[in-house]
Design an enzyme around this catalytic site. Structure first.
Site, PDB file in Angstrom:
ATOM      1  N   VAL A  99       0.355  -0.903  -0.045  1.00 58.29           N
ATOM      2  CA  VAL A  99      -0.167  -0.635  -0.399  1.00 58.29           C
ATOM      3  C   VAL A  99       1.059   1.056   0.050  1.00 58.29           C
ATOM      4  O   VAL A  99       0.289   2.159   0.081  1.00 58.29           O
ATOM      5  CB  VAL A  99      -0.625  -0.120   1.115  1.00 58.29           C
ATOM      6  CG1 VAL A  99      -2.115  -1.358   1.591  1.00 58.29           C
ATOM      7  CG2 VAL A  99       0.043  -0.051   2.105  1.00 58.29           C
ATOM      8  N   HIS A 115      -4.090  -3.776  -2.373  1.00 60.53           N
ATOM      9  CA  HIS A 115      -4.420  -4.324  -0.996  1.00 60.53           C
ATOM     10  C   HIS A 115      -5.068  -2.695  -0.970  1.00 60.53           C
ATOM     11  O   HIS A 115      -5.332  -1.844   0.552  1.00 60.53           O
ATOM     12  CB  HIS A 115      -3.709  -4.748   0.109  1.00 60.53           C
ATOM     13  CG  HIS A 115      -3.644  -5.749  -0.039  1.00 60.53           C
ATOM     14  ND1 HIS A 115      -2.367  -6.760   0.106  1.00 60.53           N
ATOM     15  CD2 HIS A 115      -4.042  -7.159  -0.596  1.00 60.53           C
ATOM     16  CE1 HIS A 115      -2.560  -8.024  -0.043  1.00 60.53           C
ATOM     17  NE2 HIS A 115      -3.954  -8.690  -0.728  1.00 60.53           N
ATOM     18  N   CYS A 123     -15.358   6.483   4.369  1.00 60.76           N
ATOM     19  CA  CYS A 123     -15.644   6.818   5.486  1.00 60.76           C
ATOM     20  C   CYS A 123     -16.762   5.345   4.694  1.00 60.76           C
ATOM     21  O   CYS A 123     -17.141   5.035   3.730  1.00 60.76           O
ATOM     22  CB  CYS A 123     -17.076   7.814   5.468  1.00 60.76           C
ATOM     23  SG  CYS A 123     -17.937   7.217   6.144  1.00 60.76           S
ATOM     24  N   CYS A 126     -21.053   6.691   3.982  1.00 64.43           N
ATOM     25  CA  CYS A 126     -21.190   7.377   3.263  1.00 64.43           C
ATOM     26  C   CYS A 126     -20.005   7.788   1.231  1.00 64.43           C
ATOM     27  O   CYS A 126     -20.989   7.466   1.118  1.00 64.43           O
ATOM     28  CB  CYS A 126     -21.057   9.018   3.343  1.00 64.43           C
ATOM     29  SG  CYS A 126     -19.972   9.839   3.508  1.00 64.43           S
ATOM     30  N   SER A 219       5.410 -14.039   0.584  1.00 63.01           N
ATOM     31  CA  SER A 219       5.736 -15.372   0.829  1.00 63.01           C
ATOM     32  C   SER A 219       4.598 -16.224   0.038  1.00 63.01           C
ATOM     33  O   SER A 219       4.912 -17.236   0.337  1.00 63.01           O
ATOM     34  CB  SER A 219       6.052 -15.029   2.419  1.00 63.01           C
ATOM     35  OG  SER A 219       4.495 -14.747   2.643  1.00 63.01           O
TER      36      SER A 219
END
Length: 280
Positions: A99, A115, A123, A126, A219
């Site tokens: 990320v 990911h 949120c 919403c 891995s």
């Protein structure tokens, strides 16, 4: 003949896809979860985050310190090698389990962030998405001096999801959504949470369109990444794995190179010839 020689032979003449994991970012200062030298970790699960306010407070306190470290990290030789392969037309694209956005910072153009990404927050009520930098300003206002009192970022252990290992979090005040007051969550797929289906299908399509798969620094412990190795192997495509230590996908590998990505990937980028040419 070395394993790298075998990897060069397996990938020569192909247009391949890279699947990367935390191991490719360790030389940028971001530790992985399951490498041979990694300490035991217990990352927060999706169920814990959504089900317990105390867990959320603990997470956001740690993230408020850790995300600053992620923002300051830089791509390493492994990331740059993949960019060179993409620029030469040998690498069709990258599916990353990370990320940290280091592939994009290195200059990669075709990346699927399987990911999610650390620099955005969503949120849960919403679905509004805001930047992590904007949220940091709100958290600083709610918790003046917290990040500084937690200690210098360089002295704190940081996990691959931008979590920082600190203990005193009970007084931290998380920020609600400024639109509806709902619960905010990093736009990151947590343990126990499913990767969005559209993202998985896009990654499958990338693998299906390629001639081979290169796994770098993973891995393959979780099915999230292993499924693409199984897909390529099922279709008879070469699978080259570059990783320090055993992976769950080794049985499906055409070639397994036990080594670091910052060393092996630049060598592959140097030695892989243009399609149709002989290997070096």
């Amino acid at each position: 003949m070395t394993k790298v020689d075998d990897a060069v032979r397996a990938l020569t003449g192909t247009r391949f896809v890279a699947l990367t994991g935390a191991g490719i970012s360790t030389d940028s200062g971001i530790p992985d979860y399951r490498g041979p030298d990694s300490p035991p970790r217990n990352p927060m699960t999706y169920q814990q985050f959504i089900g317990d306010e105390a867990f959320r407070r603990h997470y956001w306190a740690r993230n408020h310190v850790g995300w600053r470290h992620m923002h300051r990290t830089r791509p390493n030789a492994g990331h740059r090698a993949l960019v060179r392969l993409e620029e030469r037309g040998l690498l069709a694209g990258t599916i990353t389990q990370n990320v940290d956005l280091l592939h994009q910072e290195a200059g990669a153009r075709n990346v699927i962030d399987l990911h999610g990404r650390y620099d955005r927050v969503v949120c849960l009520s919403c679905s509004q998405v805001v930047s992590r930098a904007l949220l940091a300003e709100r958290l600083d206002a709610l918790n003046p001096g917290f990040a500084e009192s937690a200690g210098a970022v360089g002295d704190i252990e940081i996990a691959p999801d931008a979590d920082a290992v600190i203990s005193a979090t009970s007084h931290f005040r998380p920020a609600p959504c400024d639109s509806c007051g709902g619960v905010l969550k990093p736009e990151i797929v947590y343990f126990g949470e499913n990767v969005p289906r559209a993202r998985v299908e896009a990654a499958y399509a990338m693998v299906d369109d390629a001639d081979a798969l290169l796994v770098a620094g993973s891995s393959l412990t979780v099915m999230s990444g292993l499924r693409f190795v199984k897909r390529a192997a099922r279709d008879g495509k070469p699978v080259v794995i570059v990783n320090r230590g055993v992976t769950r996908g080794d049985a499906h590998a055409t070639v397994k190179v036990d080594g670091g990505t910052s060393t092996v990937l630049p060598e592959l980028a140097e030695r892989l010839p243009a399609r149709g040419a002989a290997p070096r």
